[in-house]
Structure formats: structure tokens, C-alpha cells
Design a protein around this motif. Structure first.
Motif, PDB file in Angstrom:
ATOM      1  N   PRO A  45       1.457 -14.708 -48.532  1.00 49.10           N
ATOM      2  CA  PRO A  45       1.638 -13.279 -48.259  1.00 49.10           C
ATOM      3  C   PRO A  45       1.155 -12.858 -46.882  1.00 49.10           C
ATOM      4  O   PRO A  45       1.677 -11.909 -46.303  1.00 49.10           O
ATOM      5  N   ASP A  46       0.145 -13.578 -46.343  1.00 48.72           N
ATOM      6  CA  ASP A  46      -0.328 -13.256 -45.006  1.00 48.72           C
ATOM      7  C   ASP A  46       0.737 -13.516 -43.950  1.00 48.72           C
ATOM      8  O   ASP A  46       0.849 -12.798 -42.960  1.00 48.72           O
ATOM      9  N   VAL A  47       1.502 -14.573 -44.150  1.00 48.25           N
ATOM     10  CA  VAL A  47       2.502 -14.994 -43.167  1.00 48.25           C
ATOM     11  C   VAL A  47       3.833 -14.292 -43.383  1.00 48.25           C
ATOM     12  O   VAL A  47       4.556 -14.004 -42.422  1.00 48.25           O
ATOM     13  N   LEU A  48       4.157 -13.984 -44.629  1.00 47.60           N
ATOM     14  CA  LEU A  48       5.490 -13.476 -44.966  1.00 47.60           C
ATOM     15  C   LEU A  48       5.637 -11.972 -44.839  1.00 47.60           C
ATOM     16  O   LEU A  48       6.715 -11.442 -45.109  1.00 47.60           O
ATOM     17  N   GLY A  49       4.577 -11.251 -44.477  1.00 44.69           N
ATOM     18  CA  GLY A  49       4.723  -9.831 -44.188  1.00 44.69           C
ATOM     19  C   GLY A  49       4.344  -8.886 -45.298  1.00 44.69           C
ATOM     20  O   GLY A  49       4.428  -7.656 -45.122  1.00 44.69           O
ATOM     21  N   PHE A  50       3.918  -9.382 -46.452  1.00 39.58           N
ATOM     22  CA  PHE A  50       3.593  -8.472 -47.549  1.00 39.58           C
ATOM     23  C   PHE A  50       2.336  -7.659 -47.254  1.00 39.58           C
ATOM     24  O   PHE A  50       2.249  -6.481 -47.598  1.00 39.58           O
ATOM     25  N   ALA A  51       1.343  -8.287 -46.619  1.00 35.97           N
ATOM     26  CA  ALA A  51       0.138  -7.545 -46.242  1.00 35.97           C
ATOM     27  C   ALA A  51       0.474  -6.469 -45.218  1.00 35.97           C
ATOM     28  O   ALA A  51      -0.043  -5.337 -45.281  1.00 35.97           O
ATOM     29  N   GLN A  52       1.345  -6.806 -44.262  1.00 32.75           N
ATOM     30  CA  GLN A  52       1.744  -5.810 -43.269  1.00 32.75           C
ATOM     31  C   GLN A  52       2.518  -4.669 -43.903  1.00 32.75           C
ATOM     32  O   GLN A  52       2.385  -3.510 -43.497  1.00 32.75           O
ATOM     33  N   GLY A  53       3.350  -4.986 -44.911  1.00 33.23           N
ATOM     34  CA  GLY A  53       4.065  -3.923 -45.602  1.00 33.23           C
ATOM     35  C   GLY A  53       3.123  -2.967 -46.313  1.00 33.23           C
ATOM     36  O   GLY A  53       3.302  -1.740 -46.268  1.00 33.23           O
ATOM     37  N   SER A  54       2.098  -3.521 -46.966  1.00 32.67           N
ATOM     38  CA  SER A  54       1.103  -2.659 -47.602  1.00 32.67           C
ATOM     39  C   SER A  54       0.352  -1.835 -46.566  1.00 32.67           C
ATOM     40  O   SER A  54       0.027  -0.668 -46.803  1.00 32.67           O
ATOM     41  N   SER A  55       0.077  -2.426 -45.409  1.00 27.81           N
ATOM     42  CA  SER A  55      -0.613  -1.695 -44.349  1.00 27.81           C
ATOM     43  C   SER A  55       0.232  -0.523 -43.856  1.00 27.81           C
ATOM     44  O   SER A  55      -0.291   0.569 -43.607  1.00 27.81           O
ATOM     45  N   VAL A  56       1.536  -0.739 -43.700  1.00 28.20           N
ATOM     46  CA  VAL A  56       2.411   0.351 -43.267  1.00 28.20           C
ATOM     47  C   VAL A  56       2.397   1.483 -44.289  1.00 28.20           C
ATOM     48  O   VAL A  56       2.300   2.674 -43.934  1.00 28.20           O
ATOM     49  N   GLY A  57       2.484   1.145 -45.580  1.00 28.55           N
ATOM     50  CA  GLY A  57       2.444   2.185 -46.602  1.00 28.55           C
ATOM     51  C   GLY A  57       1.129   2.949 -46.608  1.00 28.55           C
ATOM     52  O   GLY A  57       1.121   4.185 -46.721  1.00 28.55           O
ATOM     53  N   ALA A  58       0.012   2.237 -46.479  1.00 25.33           N
ATOM     54  CA  ALA A  58      -1.294   2.896 -46.461  1.00 25.33           C
ATOM     55  C   ALA A  58      -1.463   3.771 -45.227  1.00 25.33           C
ATOM     56  O   ALA A  58      -1.961   4.906 -45.310  1.00 25.33           O
ATOM     57  N   LEU A  59      -1.049   3.262 -44.052  1.00 27.30           N
ATOM     58  CA  LEU A  59      -1.183   4.042 -42.822  1.00 27.30           C
ATOM     59  C   LEU A  59      -0.293   5.280 -42.844  1.00 27.30           C
ATOM     60  O   LEU A  59      -0.687   6.342 -42.362  1.00 27.30           O
ATOM     61  N   ALA A  60       0.909   5.147 -43.405  1.00 31.74           N
ATOM     62  CA  ALA A  60       1.779   6.314 -43.519  1.00 31.74           C
ATOM     63  C   ALA A  60       1.133   7.389 -44.389  1.00 31.74           C
ATOM     64  O   ALA A  60       1.209   8.589 -44.080  1.00 31.74           O
ATOM     65  N   ALA A  61       0.486   6.967 -45.475  1.00 28.66           N
ATOM     66  CA  ALA A  61      -0.204   7.932 -46.335  1.00 28.66           C
ATOM     67  C   ALA A  61      -1.360   8.602 -45.599  1.00 28.66           C
ATOM     68  O   ALA A  61      -1.618   9.805 -45.780  1.00 28.66           O
ATOM     69  N   ILE A  62      -2.068   7.845 -44.751  1.00 25.10           N
ATOM     70  CA  ILE A  62      -3.202   8.404 -44.015  1.00 25.10           C
ATOM     71  C   ILE A  62      -2.734   9.335 -42.908  1.00 25.10           C
ATOM     72  O   ILE A  62      -3.246  10.459 -42.738  1.00 25.10           O
ATOM     73  N   VAL A  63      -1.745   8.903 -42.109  1.00 25.68           N
ATOM     74  CA  VAL A  63      -1.348   9.643 -40.914  1.00 25.68           C
ATOM     75  C   VAL A  63      -0.514  10.868 -41.247  1.00 25.68           C
ATOM     76  O   VAL A  63      -0.732  11.959 -40.693  1.00 25.68           O
ATOM     77  N   TYR A  64       0.443  10.729 -42.157  1.00 25.77           N
ATOM     78  CA  TYR A  64       1.379  11.817 -42.413  1.00 25.77           C
ATOM     79  C   TYR A  64       0.977  12.722 -43.571  1.00 25.77           C
ATOM     80  O   TYR A  64       1.415  13.879 -43.624  1.00 25.77           O
TER      81      TYR A  64
END
Length: 379
Positions: free
Chosen positions: A126-145
Motif C-alpha cells: 500500500p505504501d508503493v501503490l498509492g493507497f496511503a496517498q489516497g487516504s492522505s488526499v481525503g484527510a487533507l481535503a477534509a481539513i482544508v475545505y
């Protein structure tokens, strides 16, 4: 942790007999009621050892902090003894943190083993395949917007992780999912999602950026029962489901044609286990942040511990045992809790997030793994 006895070997009723399968030993036991149980002797011993180490590390972690406690005091508080102060420290402050660490480690270990088995690639994590980054995008969107609270950030992380998994799955699908295509699509998605993370960081103000950076590091600091309960519920459903598919996963490692010839519905098994692993990763990331490299290293270390001594060097075409989901989960729990304990002992309580330490150690392991695979001629 089971292994297969050679065809044609009979097992006497009411007795346990040890057989050698190549370089591996299994014990086959048949009860009077006709129930047959086969245990890999080495894998069982390693599993019990990892369980003991995980529990010992958990006790040591509970006893660490600004108010240190001995293992005896920790065990007394866990069993209802000790004074009121010790009860409060153990049950309200430190036990939830340790339980989150154990559950996140199990989730990352099991899901990493699934991804590596399906992709038939030790880098399929999951670290290499982008799943962690996808979760990060969702979390950051919730924080920023949305200036979301802790629950909103967790919900955003789950949504981002699951959405990323579905997108990678659909993009990699072409008359089925094939390992290398799945890995390549995941690596491309990871790069794109990392760019989105950087974009969201530029849109955040100083308070939101600080909060987002802290979350993205991956930490067990401040975890309480609100994180334990939903993660425990997800693990209670999905981990047994993935264990149920352990036998088909072992067959998938032999290739799609061989698995199909043995009666495995390859595409259906692959879809079910990947979806379950994606949700498991998303839930673990929502609880503790994108703690790196645990999902990559735990399955590999578990496999190497169960290999015969002469095959542990990693060179050549050494056969690897099955996905070892149980051992991978236990190894993940050991790695995460031990890393959190080490970070507190070396740098002081809550001074170094556990994600920093796992990133440093996991990065070194990744370099070693790449060098080993290159030496073996597999990359």
C-alpha cells in the motif's frame, strides 16, 4: 499457518505424526470425530513467538511515558489492581494507544501480505501503490475545505483510500487483474496523488498545514477509545474474511493458470481480497495516519522467518511459503508497537511520531530488498 502434506501420505487415526515436505515439517492430527488438522511446525512456533513479543512490547509501551510503570504494575492495573492513578493512566490514557498500535499493525501486515500475493511482487505494498496517498488526499481535503474534526478527518481518509483503491482497480482491469499492471498503475497513481497532497498543502493556512503535517507523519499520540472501537470492528470483520481466502491466495502465487486448474475462481477471489484489503488499509490509516513501510516489511519478514535456513539469503529462485496472513499480521503488530516504544525510549514521550521511525527503518529495508532482488535477477 497451515501447510500441505504430500499427496499419498496417510495419517493414522487418533494420533499426530510429523511429516517432512521438502525442507518443511508439518504435523497432521486427526481427532476421533474425523476432524483433520495440519500445522506447519515452524510457522506455529514463529507465530507463538511473535504473539509473545507483541504482548511483551505492549506491556512495555504501556509502562513508558512521563509516569513510568514496571511490567508488574502494568499487569496489576490491567487486571483491576493498582491505585486509582495507575488505573486512570493505564485504562484511559495508554491502553487505547497500544490497542490502536496493535490493530493498525495487524491491519497493515495482513493487507500488505494480500497485495504482495496478488501482485506476486515484494514491492506490491500500500505504501508503493498509492493507497496511503489516497487516504492522505481525503484527510487533507477534509481539513482544508471543511475544517473537519477528528471524525471528519477519519471519514475523509477512509473515503480517499477506498476511492483510490477502486480507481486503481478499474484502471488496471483488462480481462482480469495482473500483478505487474496493477503495480505500475498503482505507482502512477501514487505520483499523481502526491502532487495533489502538495497542492492541498499550498491551499492550507498555517494552522491547517500544521495539523495536516502532523496527521501525515503517522502517529499514535493522543489515540483514545474513539479510534479503537471502529478499527476493532473493521478488523473483526475483514481479517477473518481474508484468512478464509488464505488457501486460494496460496494457489494464486503459483499463477492464474495453475490456480484455475485447481478450482480457484481467480478473478472473484482477487476482487474480494483486494477490496477487503483496501478497506482495511483505509481504516488503519484513518486511525493512525499513513504510517509507512509496515505493510511492506511485515509480510517479507514473516516469510523469511518461516523459510529453512538454507533459503533465507534471498538469492536465486528460492520458493516462498504462502502469504502467511496470520504471521504477517502478528509481525506488523510487533513492528509498530516496538517502533513506538523505541521512539519514546530514545527521544522521550511523544517527541518523535512513530511514522518517522518506521519510515527511516523501512526505507533502509526497501534499499536492501531492492539490492537483493537485483542480485537474484528479479528486477
Amino acid at each position: 499457518m497451515s501447510a500441505t502434506v504430500k499427496s499419498g501420505e496417510a495419517v493414522g487415526p487418533g494420533a499426530g505424526k510429523t511429516r517432512a515436505t521438502g525442507a518443511r515439517r508439518v504435523r497432521a492430527i486427526r481427532t476421533k470425530g474425523g476432524l483433520s488438522v495440519r500445522l506447519d511446525v515452524r510457522a506455529t512456533a514463529v507465530g507463538l513467538l511473535l504473539l509473545a513479543v507483541a504482548l511483551a512490547a505492549a506491556v512495555a509501551l504501556i509502562g513508558s511515558g512521563d509516569y513510568p510503570m514496571t511490567p508488574a504494575e502494568v499487569l496489576a492495573a490491567l487486571t483491576g489492581g493498582g491505585d486509582a492513578g495507575q488505573q486512570y493512566i493505564v485504562h484511559d490514557l495508554r491502553l487505547p494507544r497500544v490497542l490502536v498500535g496493535l490493530l493498525v499493525g495487524v491491519a497493515f501486515g495482513v493487507s500488505g501480505a494480500v497485495f504482495q500475493t496478488v501482485s506476486r511482487n515484494p514491492l506490491g505494498s500500500p505504501d508503493v501503490l498509492g493507497f496511503a496517498q489516497g487516504s492522505s488526499v481525503g484527510a487533507l481535503a477534509a481539513i482544508v475545505y471543511f475544517q473537519a474534526d477528528a471524525f471528519g478527518v477519519a471519514a475523509g481518509a477512509v473515503a480517499g483510500g477506498v476511492g483510490t483503491g477502486l480507481a486503481i482497480f478499474l484502471l488496471a482491469w483488462k480481462r482480469g487483474i495482473h500483478g505487474y499492471r496493477f503495480v505500475l498503475v498503482g505507482i502512477g497513481a501514487s505520483a499523481m496523488l502526491y502532487a495533489m497532497v502538495l497542492f492541498l498543502m499550498t491551499k492550507a493556512n498555517i494552522v491547517e498545514a500544521t495539523r495536516a503535517t502532523t496527521w501525515m507523519t503517522g502517529s499514535l499520540n493522543g489515540r483514545d477509545w474513539d479510534q479503537v472501537q471502529p478499527l476493532a470492528a473493521v478488523c473483526a470483520v475483514l481479517v477473518p474474511l481474508l484468512l478464509f481466502f488464505g488457501r486460494p491466495l496460496r494457489m494464486l502465487e503459483m499463477g492464474d493458470d495453475a490456480a484455475s486448474a485447481l478450482g480457484v475462481r481467480v478473478d472473484r477471489v482477487r476482487v474480494v481480497v483486494l477490496l477487503a484489503a483496501v478497506v482495511l488499509v483505509a481504516a488503519a490509516t484513518a486511525a493512525a495516519g499513513p504510517i509507512s513501510f509496515v505493510a511492506l516489511t511485515a509480510p517479507q519478514l514473516a516469510r523469511r522467518l518461516t523459510l529453512p535456513r538454507r533459503l533465507r539469503g534471498g538469492g536465486g529462485s528460492a520458493p516462498m511459503p504462502g502469504p502467511n496472513l496470520v504471521l504477517s499480521g502478528l509481525m506488523g503488530a510487533v513492528l509498530l508497537v516496538a517502533a513506538d516504544w523505541a521512539s519514546q525510549r530514545l527521544f522521550g514521550a511523544d517527541q518523535l511520531p512513530v511514522g518517522v521511525l518506521t519510515g527511516v527503518l523501512g526505507g533502509g529495508y526497501l534499499l536492501w530488498l531492492l539490492a537483493t532482488e537485483r542480485k537474484a535477477g528479479r528486477v
